[in-house]
Scaffold this active site. Sequence first.
Site, PDB file in Angstrom:
ATOM      1  N   ASP A  93     -33.635 104.277  21.640  1.00 29.68           N
ATOM      2  CA  ASP A  93     -34.036 103.891  20.296  1.00 29.68           C
ATOM      3  C   ASP A  93     -35.138 104.858  19.869  1.00 29.68           C
ATOM      4  O   ASP A  93     -35.816 105.457  20.700  1.00 29.68           O
ATOM      5  CB  ASP A  93     -34.516 102.433  20.274  1.00 29.68           C
ATOM      6  CG  ASP A  93     -34.523 101.885  18.843  1.00 29.68           C
ATOM      7  OD1 ASP A  93     -34.762 100.687  18.660  1.00 29.68           O
ATOM      8  OD2 ASP A  93     -34.287 102.689  17.905  1.00 29.68           O
ATOM      9  N   ASP A 267     -26.859  95.897  21.921  1.00 31.11           N
ATOM     10  CA  ASP A 267     -27.906  95.898  22.948  1.00 31.11           C
ATOM     11  C   ASP A 267     -28.754  94.660  22.729  1.00 31.11           C
ATOM     12  O   ASP A 267     -28.956  94.257  21.569  1.00 31.11           O
ATOM     13  CB  ASP A 267     -28.804  97.150  22.836  1.00 31.11           C
ATOM     14  CG  ASP A 267     -29.945  96.927  21.846  1.00 31.11           C
ATOM     15  OD1 ASP A 267     -29.725  97.209  20.655  1.00 31.11           O
ATOM     16  OD2 ASP A 267     -31.016  96.452  22.262  1.00 31.11           O
ATOM     17  N   CYS A 305     -17.648  83.619  40.006  1.00 27.74           N
ATOM     18  CA  CYS A 305     -18.387  84.837  39.632  1.00 27.74           C
ATOM     19  C   CYS A 305     -18.601  85.687  40.880  1.00 27.74           C
ATOM     20  O   CYS A 305     -18.897  85.170  41.954  1.00 27.74           O
ATOM     21  CB  CYS A 305     -19.738  84.464  39.014  1.00 27.74           C
ATOM     22  SG  CYS A 305     -20.751  85.900  38.595  1.00 27.74           S
ATOM     23  N   CYS A 307     -20.917  88.006  41.336  1.00 30.24           N
ATOM     24  CA  CYS A 307     -22.268  88.578  41.471  1.00 30.24           C
ATOM     25  C   CYS A 307     -22.916  88.014  42.741  1.00 30.24           C
ATOM     26  O   CYS A 307     -22.502  86.951  43.241  1.00 30.24           O
ATOM     27  CB  CYS A 307     -23.102  88.250  40.235  1.00 30.24           C
ATOM     28  SG  CYS A 307     -23.974  86.678  40.323  1.00 30.24           S
ATOM     29  N   CYS A 310     -24.015  84.289  42.790  1.00 26.83           N
ATOM     30  CA  CYS A 310     -22.953  83.276  42.888  1.00 26.83           C
ATOM     31  C   CYS A 310     -22.202  83.356  44.210  1.00 26.83           C
ATOM     32  O   CYS A 310     -21.749  82.341  44.723  1.00 26.83           O
ATOM     33  CB  CYS A 310     -21.971  83.433  41.733  1.00 26.83           C
ATOM     34  SG  CYS A 310     -22.750  83.162  40.142  1.00 26.83           S
ATOM     35  N   HIS A 336     -26.831  88.120  37.644  1.00 28.16           N
ATOM     36  CA  HIS A 336     -25.754  87.223  37.182  1.00 28.16           C
ATOM     37  C   HIS A 336     -25.543  87.362  35.667  1.00 28.16           C
ATOM     38  O   HIS A 336     -24.420  87.480  35.176  1.00 28.16           O
ATOM     39  CB  HIS A 336     -26.073  85.766  37.522  1.00 28.16           C
ATOM     40  CG  HIS A 336     -25.099  84.833  36.847  1.00 28.16           C
ATOM     41  ND1 HIS A 336     -23.825  84.623  37.326  1.00 28.16           N
ATOM     42  CD2 HIS A 336     -25.209  84.130  35.689  1.00 28.16           C
ATOM     43  CE1 HIS A 336     -23.182  83.818  36.491  1.00 28.16           C
ATOM     44  NE2 HIS A 336     -23.992  83.498  35.497  1.00 28.16           N
TER      45      HIS A 336
HETATM   46  C1  LIG Z   1     -33.938  92.361  18.556  1.00 27.84           C
HETATM   47  N1  LIG Z   1     -33.543  92.715  17.231  1.00 27.84           N
HETATM   48  C2  LIG Z   1     -33.566  94.002  16.803  1.00 27.84           C
HETATM   49  N2  LIG Z   1     -33.264  94.374  15.563  1.00 27.84           N
HETATM   50  C3  LIG Z   1     -33.418  95.703  15.509  1.00 27.84           C
HETATM   51  C4  LIG Z   1     -33.290  96.603  14.455  1.00 27.84           C
HETATM   52  C5  LIG Z   1     -33.566  97.951  14.659  1.00 27.84           C
HETATM   53  C6  LIG Z   1     -33.957  98.415  15.941  1.00 27.84           C
HETATM   54  C7  LIG Z   1     -34.080  97.506  17.009  1.00 27.84           C
HETATM   55  C8  LIG Z   1     -33.815  96.165  16.784  1.00 27.84           C
HETATM   56  N3  LIG Z   1     -33.892  95.059  17.602  1.00 27.84           N
HETATM   57  N4  LIG Z   1     -34.259  99.738  16.112  1.00 27.84           N
HETATM   58  C9  LIG Z   1     -34.297 100.604  15.095  1.00 27.84           C
HETATM   59  N5  LIG Z   1     -34.650 101.894  15.278  1.00 27.84           N
HETATM   60  N6  LIG Z   1     -33.998 100.195  13.836  1.00 27.84           N
HETATM   61  C10 LIG Z   1     -33.444  98.910  13.556  1.00 27.84           C
HETATM   62 ZN   LIG Z   2     -22.827  85.136  39.030  1.00 26.66          ZN
END
Ligand SMILES: CNc1nc2cc3c(cc2[nH]1)N=C(N)NC3
Ligand SMILES: [Zn+2]
Length: 362
Positions: A93, A267, A305, A307, A310, A336
């Site tokens: 990010d 993510d 599961c 993992c 489990c 898990h």
């Molecule tokens: C947990 N929510 C979330 N909304 C997001 C929104 C963004 C982000 C990371 C985030 N995490 N990273 C960016 N660079 N821009 C938009």
């Molecule tokens: Zn598991």
Amino acid sequence: DERKIIAKAHDKYKKARAGIINTRHGQIHTPAFMPVGTKGTVKAMLPESVQTTGADIILGNTYHLMLQPGAKRVFKLGGLHKFMNWSKPLLTDSGGFQVMSLSKLRKITEEGVIFNSHIDGSKFMLSPESSTEIQYLLGSTITMAFDECTPYPSTYEQAKSSMELTSRWAKRSRKAFYSRDGYGQFGIIQGSIYNDLRLKSALDLIELDFEGYAIGGLAVGEGQELMFKVLDYAPDLLPINKPRYLMGVGKPADIIGAVQRGIDMFDCVIPTRSGRNGQAFTKYGVVNIRNSKYKEDNTPLEEDCLCPACKNYTKAYLHYLVKVKEILGAMLMTWHNLMYFQKLMLRIREYIAQGKDFDFIS
Ligand SMILES: CNc1nc2cc3c(cc2[nH]1)N=C(N)NC3
Ligand SMILES: [Zn+2]
């Protein structure tokens, strides 16, 4: 009749798609879930363990790594892949979101964001150029454009000027990107909950021809209903042949709903963070392992599961480990949950490939 009902079901799923993203560090099967490895480690997991859960790609954070150990140092040491012993794809990010949610005292200017480190208060600046360079030094497979993550709620005017800044920063991020085969840069569209702003943001970023596009500004407290309302149209504004990444999402039900609306990548810290806090995702629902009803429960979290938690341990043992804050508790619960999220993605990919409905709420 039968035919019409099936058509109806498919109609709901017509935007879901499964595919493969080829990168310099390997393939990403989509829809994909990226475990979060903020500081160059998926907390409580060895990278080889993350790999056994089925993850093709993990996420790192520019903000944290630039503060410690520093991007230049990671570069000198061979890059983030080598540093953390993860040879598959890495997405980083760009830092804008983390600056706003973590740093103290910050100032947003046209140039970028000036802030004080939340660690020792020292002064830093993140800009489209510096963020893009840091991600290059880290060796990211997928670099994120430097955006301003518009807070929720925002007025139309606030969202408009924030989106316009993000568009100017996207242009500078794209110019600063050192493009190489097998590496890519994703733009991030903003515009909050306003469809005309989302459209303008998409048009501005499509002009820059990114390798993929993220939808930013969601999962910031707007709630699932409003998020889905934006997702009912926003993915369709983006090129159909490029990956679409919904940042920060989410719970299984959020992921399923977003895949149905055309999202390819996700993510979220939920499986790792909630695992460390004693929450296990299972097909029976979320198990709060600290609950005393598990203290003599000699059965696994999920009998089928694969993992380690489990296969080799009981809920009673996990209950005990988490209660006494033993590190192994965090490890097993995390393992898990990551396995659970990857199994969910695998099932979604299979259902899409077979053209079957996947409305199961895992
Ligand atoms: C947990 N929510 C979330 N909304 C997001 C929104 C963004 C982000 C990371 C985030 N995490 N990273 C960016 N660079 N821009 C938009
Ligand atoms: Zn598991």
